[in-house]
Enzyme design. Structure first.
Site, PDB file in Angstrom:
ATOM      1  N   ARG A   1       1.065  -1.644  -0.422  1.00  0.00           N
ATOM      2  CA  ARG A   1       0.377  -0.178   0.142  1.00  0.00           C
ATOM      3  C   ARG A   1       0.939   1.107  -0.094  1.00  0.00           C
ATOM      4  NH1 ARG A   1      -3.264  -0.783   6.029  1.00  0.00           N
ATOM      5  NH2 ARG A   1      -4.277   0.237   4.454  1.00  0.00           N
TER       6      ARG A   1
ATOM      7  N   ASP B   1     -15.393  -1.264  13.671  1.00  0.00           N
ATOM      8  CA  ASP B   1     -15.298  -1.295  12.729  1.00  0.00           C
ATOM      9  C   ASP B   1     -17.059  -0.736  12.737  1.00  0.00           C
ATOM     10  OD1 ASP B   1     -13.445  -0.599  12.048  1.00  0.00           O
ATOM     11  OD2 ASP B   1     -13.697  -2.228  10.841  1.00  0.00           O
TER      12      ASP B   1
END
Length: 325
Positions: free
Chosen positions: A110, A269
């Site tokens: 990433r 989350d």
């Protein structure tokens, strides 16, 4: 509980990164999905309040993987108008490697993703004008961590401008050491983010890891966050539930009993999503925590970050929320 209608004029935006996910054994049949902490929150929030259509803010490429992600987000009811496209970059990717004993390890690619350069995008400054029309912007420490320091500063400047305009800022530290140069580096930047925030939805373990402390009481964590100017604080305590703190008042909301935990991915989350959904309908903090616990307990009984959509519908019904679709 009384039936509440979703505040149809509420507008919520979520800033972060979504990556391509590969799971399975390398050079064998691998399942392809996508995932990311803020994307998980956005999806669950959209499912709980379909009329909300939360906006997702990130940067993607123009490749087929990016197009597939955009299509999937639209199918989940997200507003993708503020997703920026960078033709020179690709989405980040991570692999979940599962060995013969079922143990998982993670590998990330990433460092050059499109989302890392979100704040350098030519259209980034236009987002500020758009976001001033929103009621709340949510992001995590990961949203900040993946950016180069110049990007971090630009993002914080944007949040400061939004706060001045009356937009509320909500944050989850979601501290991941591998994304920061050091804990000192993380404390510096996360501290600046906290000072701009109105709502903190943090995990006790993350705060201890960040500060190098052990088993800090949620009251101590809440006091520290309040001292930085945050008005509403929630400290998530895993299976024990959550503590909320606001205006000198606080309380605990017990977690839901779960017989078999299958996968804790996205527990925090999903808690955040249900908490925000309840907040959007005007519920008090304790009630928001109740629904956060409820959704998180449901999610960890399934494999993967995003569970089947029908498993979240019944929670919306239990909440007594009438979606104005």
């Amino acid at each position: 509980m009384a039936t509440l209608t979703t505040a149809k004029h509420k507008k919520v935006a979520i800033i972060g990164e979504c990556m391509i996910e590969l799971s399975g054994k390398p050079f064998a049949a691998q399942a392809q999905h996508f995932g990311g902490d803020t994307l998980n929150t956005a999806v669950y929030l959209s499912r709980l309040l379909p009329s909300l259509a939360p906006g997702y803010i990130t940067a993607v490429g123009t490749d087929s993987y990016s197009k597939h992600m955009l299509s999937a987000w639209l199918a989940e009811g997200l507003d993708t108008d503020m997703v920026l496209e960078n033709p020179d970059k690709l989405p980040g990717m991570y692999a979940i490697e599962i060995d013969d004993d079922g143990e998982r390890s993670f590998h990330y690619w990433r460092s050059d993703s499109a989302a890392r350069y979100l704040c350098e995008h030519p259209r980034f400054d236009q987002l500020v004008k758009c976001l001033k029309e929103f009621d709340l912007v949510y992001l995590s420490g990961i949203s900040l961590a993946i950016l180069p320091d110049g990007g971090k500063l630009k993002l914080l400047d944007m949040l400061a401008e939004l706060k001045t305009a009356g937009v509320q800022i909500a944050v989850d530290s979601n501290y991941r050491p591998r994304l920061w140069q050091s804990s000192t580096h993380a404390c510096e930047w996360l501290g600046r983010l906290y000072q701009l925030s109105d709502i903190a939805l943090v995990t006790a373990d993350d705060e201890d890891l960040l500060l190098g402390t052990m088993n800090s009481s949620p009251e101590v964590i809440a006091r520290r966050l309040h001292s930085l100017g945050i008005r509403q604080v929630v400290v998530k305590l895993g299976s024990k539930g959550a503590m909320w703190s606001q205006y000198g008042h606080q309380g605990f909301v017990s977690g839901n009993r779960v017989e078999t935990v299958v996968d804790t991915t996205a527990a925090g989350d999903s808690f955040n999503a249900a908490w925000l959904a309840a907040w959007c309908t005007g519920m008090e903090m304790a009630e928001c925590c109740h629904w956060g616990n409820k959704l998180a307990a449901t999610v960890i009984q399934h494999k993967g970050a995003i569970i089947p959509v029908q498993e979240t519908r019944y929670i919306t019904e239990l909440m007594g929320v009438e979606n104005d679709e």
